[in-house]
Design an enzyme around this catalytic site. Structure first.
Site, PDB file in Angstrom:
ATOM      1  N   LYS A  34       1.694   5.431  -0.310  1.00 28.88           N
ATOM      2  CA  LYS A  34       1.370   4.614  -1.472  1.00 28.88           C
ATOM      3  C   LYS A  34       2.331   3.424  -1.629  1.00 28.88           C
ATOM      4  O   LYS A  34       1.936   2.367  -2.128  1.00 28.88           O
ATOM      5  CB  LYS A  34       1.366   5.482  -2.733  1.00 28.88           C
ATOM      6  CG  LYS A  34       0.247   6.528  -2.734  1.00 28.88           C
ATOM      7  CD  LYS A  34      -1.141   5.892  -2.617  1.00 28.88           C
ATOM      8  CE  LYS A  34      -2.258   6.886  -2.696  1.00 28.88           C
ATOM      9  NZ  LYS A  34      -3.594   6.272  -2.699  1.00 28.88           N
TER      10      LYS A  34
ATOM     11  N   TYR B 230       2.980  11.567   0.746  1.00 31.32           N
ATOM     12  CA  TYR B 230       2.041  10.843  -0.114  1.00 31.32           C
ATOM     13  C   TYR B 230       2.687   9.584  -0.677  1.00 31.32           C
ATOM     14  O   TYR B 230       2.093   8.498  -0.661  1.00 31.32           O
ATOM     15  CB  TYR B 230       1.591  11.760  -1.244  1.00 31.32           C
ATOM     16  CG  TYR B 230       0.500  11.192  -2.111  1.00 31.32           C
ATOM     17  CD1 TYR B 230      -0.796  11.043  -1.625  1.00 31.32           C
ATOM     18  CD2 TYR B 230       0.759  10.811  -3.429  1.00 31.32           C
ATOM     19  CE1 TYR B 230      -1.808  10.526  -2.427  1.00 31.32           C
ATOM     20  CE2 TYR B 230      -0.250  10.289  -4.241  1.00 31.32           C
ATOM     21  CZ  TYR B 230      -1.529  10.152  -3.734  1.00 31.32           C
ATOM     22  OH  TYR B 230      -2.523   9.644  -4.522  1.00 31.32           O
TER      23      TYR B 230
END
Length: 256
Positions: free
Chosen positions: A161, A157
């Site tokens: 990002k 994740y």
């Protein structure tokens, strides 16, 4: 951002049948935009009920279903709009808890397809449409606090990002001459369905999130409406000289 004043300004928000996206749509509708709610077909009931709620309040709202990781679906969605002034690439998935030493990369491809490829496609087709319109626009993406500061167990994740921040800077550099600004927001822990889903995924995930809460200067979990206020500003005329930036909205976890 000089515009064609013959029709109402239009804002499209991806992944907006619930959570942060829903709060962003509600705020932009109150700002006077004709809002377009995007989500996947399985959220059809929620998305359409939300659109009807906004219409009952006097706002102009519609729904378009598309998978942001699919080239043709995003292209078709954007091209179906009569005009587009604000694109908010909000849709995302959360990867399971993972570490660099794991002997698998479960969730890696799906997370990159939705989070990063999804942003690329939204940025790409919004930019093409805005350039053709000739009056500029606002493109806004969704990074995260883990796109600024690593946290344990957030390898996949976090990687997406961080990459969104780079994509946003590159797009801002290329599109500034067309009067298009490109920025993104980097939330900390927000009380959304996505965060709740992550915290419920395992005891380890819940422990990690509780550690985050304790590290915040403000001492509370953020609400989707907090993020919506920031997006509203980035979409406004007042933000016309801001581009290529990732703005943290994290209650004071990362100080820059």
């Amino acid at each position: 951002m000089a515009t064609d004043s013959n029709t109402k300004k239009v804002a499209l928000v991806t992944g907006s049948a619930n959570g942060i996206g829903k709060a962003i749509v509600r705020k932009l509708a109150s700002d006077g935009y004709a809002v377009v709610i995007n989500d996947l077909e399985f959220n059809k009931e929620k998305a359409e009920a939300f659109a009807e709620e906004l219409k009952a309040q006097g706002h102009e709202a519609s729904v378009l279903f598309a998978d942001v990781s699919d080239f043709e679906q995003v292209k078709s969605m954007v091209n179906s709009l009569e005009r587009l002034d604000v694109m908010v690439a909000n849709a995302a998935v959360v990867a399971p808890v993972d570490f660099i030493t794991d002997d698998h990369i479960d969730g890696w491809q799906k997370t990159f397809d939705v989070n990063l490829k999804g942003h690329l496609l939204c940025y790409k087709f919004a930019a093409i449409k805005m350039i053709a319109q000739g009056w500029g626009g606002r493109i806004i993406g969704a990074s995260s606090i883990v796109g600024r500061k690593p946290e344990p167990g957030r390898m996949t994740y976090s990687a997406t990002k961080w990459a969104i921040r780079g994509l946003t800077q590159q797009a801002a550099y290329e599109l500034g001459k067309h009067n298009i600004t490109v920025n993104c927001y980097a939330p900390g822990l927000i009380n959304s369905e996505l965060a709740q889903q992550y915290m419920a995924s395992s005891p380890q995930a819940a422990e990690l999130m509780n550690t985050v809460i304790k590290s915040q200067a403000v001492g509370r979990i953020g609400e989707p409406e907090d993020v919506a206020q920031l997006v509203s500003f980035l979409a406004s005329e007042g933000a016309g000289f801001i581009t290529g930036q990732t703005v943290s909205i994290d209650g004071g976890i990362v100080f820059t």
